[in-house]
Design an enzyme around this catalytic site. Structure first.
Site, PDB file in Angstrom:
ATOM      1  CG  ASP A 116      28.861 -19.843  25.259  1.00  0.00           C
ATOM      2  OD1 ASP A 116      30.007 -20.102  25.673  1.00  0.00           O
ATOM      3  OD2 ASP A 116      28.636 -19.216  24.215  1.00  0.00           O
ATOM      4  CD  GLN A 172      32.679 -16.724  18.970  1.00  0.00           C
ATOM      5  OE1 GLN A 172      32.900 -17.910  19.126  1.00  0.00           O
ATOM      6  NE2 GLN A 172      33.149 -15.801  19.793  1.00  0.00           N
ATOM      7  CE  LYS A 221      34.972 -20.390  21.306  1.00  0.00           C
ATOM      8  NZ  LYS A 221      33.986 -19.325  21.222  1.00  0.00           N
TER       9      LYS A 221
END
Ligand code: NDP
Length: 296
Positions: A121, A98, A54
């Site tokens: 997200d 994460q 990422k």
């Protein structure tokens, strides 16, 4: 029939190029650099690889990348304090925590601490509610990537029968919401579904998000349908570790009209959509008009 391969890798490269172009324009025209902060707690090897990828992709499109690597034993209070600082930082437009988090941390509490406007997200309860009620929200990256590929393949999805196998908050449920919003007739299947193969054979669009290697075989698939394989499973075959999806590629590709491969399908689109979401968040936070095509 041999299915058309929907090339997620190429599609994702196109999305990233589009994002990079608009990042450049934001810098030149507004003096703004979109920034993505990734919070990694602990040393989970798979998570470390995801975070590294990422970071590289974020830099590649010209965005600022802020990595926060925290000890596995960080307290809940200290983790929330990190998120509060990122929420308040004007250089940060997207925040990603994460997952999974170590067991002593309350994932829901942490996710819901992220400013919904920076929740790239799309997991914050506000964004889940907005998506469920058809309002503008941040949309989870993996389902957004699937939707982009499906829209590109079909044009309009209206009236198509879609079956989503899997009902997780991360993939299955938001995928179903997005397909419903595009006027598909949606069925959500799960581990208690009776005669799953028959349910799946009713699908024009079959999305597999199960986490079981190659579970969906050709017998589950209607001739000419489109199969989106979200699964990422590491298996050992012929003494080697191999990445396979939730779909048995060979038997399904012989029946379906189109299929996403693993690797090179949904996976690259997920990262591309994370960047697209960061760009969208940056536009919205700065009161600018967001780009159509990069959001749902
Ligand atoms: P979860 O484990 O959270 O959910 C799996 C779902 O599959 C559950 O709803 C479960 O049903 C259902 N399921 C399990 N077994 C069966 C079965 N035998 N028949 C029917 N349904 C079943 O997984 P995720 O949604 O997080 O992920 C799914 C897959 O997608 C994984 O392989 C994961 O690695 C991959 N993934 C890929 C991403 C990408 O970028 N490509 C991103 C995120 C995930 P029930 O609810 O009844 O238990």
């Amino acid at each position: 029939m041999t299915a058309k391969v929907i090339d997620g890798k190429a599609f994702a490269a196109g999305v990233r190029a589009q994002v990079a172009e608009h990042v450049m324009r934001l810098k030149v025209e507004h003096g703004i650099t979109p920034g993505l902060a990734v919070v990694l707690v602990g040393q989970d090897p798979a998570s470390k690889v995801y975070v590294k990828n990422k970071h590289a992709s974020t830099i590649e499109v010209g965005m600022a990348s802020f990595e926060h690597r925290l000890d596995a034993d960080i307290s809940q209070t200290n983790l929330l304090a990190v998120i509060d600082r990122l929420n308040a930082d004007p250089a940060v437009h997207g925040i990603l925590v994460q997952l999974p988090l170590p067991k002593h941390l309350d994932s829901n509490l942490v996710i819901n601490r992220v400013d919904p406007a920076k929740d790239v997200d799309g997991f914050h309860i506000s964004n889940v509610g907005l998506l469920g009620t058809g309002q503008k929200s941040m949309v989870p990256c993996t389902p957004l990537g699937c939707l982009m590929m499906l829209r590109d393949h079909y044009g309009s999805l209206a009236g198509l029968n879609a079956v989503v196998v899997g009902r997780s908050n991360i993939v299955g449920k938001p995928m179903a919401q997005l397909l419903l919003r595009d006027s598909c007739t949606v069925t959500i299947a799960h581990s208690r579904t009776k005669d799953l193969a028959a349910v799946c054979r009713g699908a024009d669009i079959l999305v597999a998000a199960v986490g079981r290697p190659e579970m969906i075989t050709g017998d589950y698939v209607k001739s000419g349908s489109t199969v989106i394989d979200v699964g990422i499973n590491r298996i050992e075959r012929d003494g080697k570790v191999k990445l396979v999806g939730d779909v048995e590629y060979a038997t399904v590709a012989a029946v379906a009209g189109a299929i996403t491969p693993v690797p090179g399908g949904v996976g690259p689109m997920t990262v591309a959509c994370l960047l697209a979401n960061t760009l969208t968040a940056c536009y919205r936070l700065n009161g600018l008009v967001e780009l159509k095509g990069l959001t749902a």
